[in-house]
Design a protein around this motif. Structure first.
Motif, mmCIF file in Angstrom:
data_model
loop_
_atom_site.group_PDB
_atom_site.id
_atom_site.type_symbol
_atom_site.label_atom_id
_atom_site.label_comp_id
_atom_site.label_asym_id
_atom_site.label_seq_id
_atom_site.Cartn_x
_atom_site.Cartn_y
_atom_site.Cartn_z
ATOM 1 N N VAL A 1 0.838 -1.201 0.000
ATOM 2 C CA VAL A 1 0.000 0.000 0.000
ATOM 3 C C VAL A 1 0.874 1.252 0.000
ATOM 4 C CG1 VAL A 1 -1.821 1.271 1.200
ATOM 5 C CG2 VAL A 1 -1.813 -1.228 1.248
ATOM 6 N N THR A 2 0.534 2.199 -0.877
ATOM 7 C CA THR A 2 1.239 3.469 -0.985
ATOM 8 C C THR A 2 0.231 4.607 -0.871
ATOM 9 O OG1 THR A 2 2.918 2.507 -2.444
ATOM 10 C CG2 THR A 2 2.696 4.907 -2.466
ATOM 11 N N PHE A 3 0.542 5.590 -0.047
ATOM 12 C CA PHE A 3 -0.291 6.795 0.031
ATOM 13 C C PHE A 3 0.155 7.763 -1.064
ATOM 14 C CE2 PHE A 3 -0.806 11.199 1.575
ATOM 15 C CZ PHE A 3 -2.191 11.228 1.680
ATOM 16 N N THR A 4 -0.804 8.319 -1.800
ATOM 17 C CA THR A 4 -0.469 9.177 -2.930
ATOM 18 C C THR A 4 -1.168 10.529 -2.830
ATOM 19 O OG1 THR A 4 -2.314 8.415 -4.315
ATOM 20 C CG2 THR A 4 -0.271 7.153 -4.417
ATOM 21 N N THR A 5 -0.534 11.542 -3.382
ATOM 22 C CA THR A 5 -1.180 12.822 -3.657
ATOM 23 C C THR A 5 -0.979 13.104 -5.145
ATOM 24 O OG1 THR A 5 0.829 14.063 -3.083
ATOM 25 C CG2 THR A 5 -0.779 13.697 -1.323
#
Length: 424
Positions: free
Chosen positions: A161-165
């Motif tokens: 899981v990667t948090f993205t903006t």
């Protein structure tokens, strides 16, 4: 010569394995946030502020750890803000195909971080906009083509899981109706201005990327240099273990890893397990009996060395350690023998207790490294308990960063990523 050939074969195998990229290539992307339509609007209809909601869902495939492609679908809710005297609402839909470039890999972000990267993306697609109230003779659905360009900073939460903006700009070609639905674009901007990119949208988003596949890491976080170095580190450790196993301390012709009695006297005949031949089972090697005085055999005492004492000394002096890969709490395969040493000692000495002290190297955040050192010690604790050692006999401790070596040396840092044991 055999050892040289073996080392060469191991190095060649390691090079081939390192060249075959072992990483996942697919990911699912989910994002949502705010949007701002910059033009065109009918006079009196205002949307100067960003409005909610806009969102997108997409699938991305990386050809390698630098470049890939993605297909995504998006929705924007475009409506008036509080400064507008007239109300309107527009539902906007798009589908886009885009090229993706991992700027973090291209620019070698791995030299200073292993949890942050930036993706650049751009492409084209088809859009449809539909205002709630169209008061002139136009089709309800305004179809148009668009080009999209954006950047996506990524923050690694785990291998999956990667948090993205994201910040994306979308320009449209062939939009016929203003966002408010009250005018044609040509009547507002004129024929010349209505040609080319005659409307714009700006999207600001946050979301997650879910990595798919059976490999341990994703292309976004894979670096060839690090992978090759890790593989070479593993090979060096394996070669060192082979060399260590081949040592024959008591010079009886049987290497240590096969030798069940590594303290036989020099020159005494031994069997294939390194044990002195003692056919009459009196505890004295047969070849030595003729050289001993009979009176000594009757009155003398045999001095022995306690094997458990030797193991305990090796453990307490830090010769028995479990090593870990970079940013991992899983012990390296070649370190499992160290765990086995402690299991055997604890089973043979049921009154002994042990403290497991975990360490991390200096790369990364100090608080994170403290937590990682505790997780490493806990992992070894769990393995020992699963092997039959009572949890009440074990104490887990995180030693945090070990800064006793030059942190610029990758080889020295490998030795710091470890769990060591203290008997008590």
């Amino acid at each position: 010569m055999k050892k040289i050939l073996l080392i060469g074969l191991l190095l060649l195998t390691g090079t081939i394995v390192a060249q075959e990229a072992d990483y996942n290539k697919w990911s699912i992307e989910l994002q949502g946030g705010a949007s701002k339509a910059t033009r065109p609007f009918t006079p009196g209809y205002v949307a100067d502020e960003a409005t909610f909601f806009q969102g997108s869902v997409g699938a991305r495939y990386m050809f390698n750890n630098k470049f890939g492609v993605k297909l995504d679908f998006g929705y924007n809710n475009i409506e008036n803000d509080n400064d507008s005297n007239l109300e309107f609402k527009n539902n906007y839909y798009r589908g886009s195909i885009q090229g993706v470039a991992n700027l973090g890999t291209i620019l070698d972000f791995n030299t200073f971080t292993d949890w942050f990267t930036i993706l650049g993306h751009g492409g084209f697609g088809y859009s449809s906009a539909k205002a709630d109230d169209i008061n002139f003779g136009a089709d309800e659905d305004d179809a148009m083509f668009h080009a999209i360009l954006g950047v996506t900073p990524q923050f690694k939460l785990s291998e999956r899981v990667t948090f993205t903006t994201d910040l994306s700009i979308i320009g449209h070609v062939g939009q016929d109706v203003t966002w408010d639905g009250q005018s044609s674009v040509r009547s507002i901007a004129g024929d010349n201005a209505a040609r080319g990119f005659n409307s714009m949208l700006v999207n600001v988003s946050a979301g997650i990327s879910i990595n798919l596949g059976s490999a341990s890491t994703h292309a976004d976080w894979y670096y060839e240099a690090d992978a090759l170095e890790e593989e070479m580190d593993s090979l060096r450790m394996r070669i060192a273990k082979i060399e260590n196993d081949m040592i024959d301390d008591d010079k009886d012709g049987v290497p240590n890893y096969l030798d069940q009695d590594n303290r036989t006297e020099s020159g005494v005949a031994v069997n294939t397990r390194g044990q002195a031949i003692d056919l009459n089972k009196n505890g004295i090697p047969d070849e030595m009996e003729s050289a001993l005085d009979a009176r000594y055999l009757k009155t003398g005492s045999e001095t022995t060395v306690n094997g458990d004492d030797v193991i305990a000394e090796l453990i307490d002096k830090g010769y028995v350690n479990v090593y870990f890969k970079f940013n991992s709490e899983e012990p390296s395969v070649y370190s499992l023998e160290a765990i086995n040493y402690l299991v055997k000692y604890m089973n043979a000495n049921t009154d002994a207790n042990a403290t497991l002290v975990g360490y991390a190297d200096e790369i990364g955040n100090e608080a994170y490294n403290q937590k990682l050192s505790e997780q490493r010690a806990q992992k070894i604790n769990d393995i020992l308990v699963a092997s039959g050692v009572s949890a009440s006999r074990l104490t887990v401790k995180g030693g945090g960063e070990d800064n006793s070596v030059d942190k610029s040396s990758k080889y020295a840092r490998q030795l710091m990523r470890r769990v060591t044991f203290k008997l008590n």
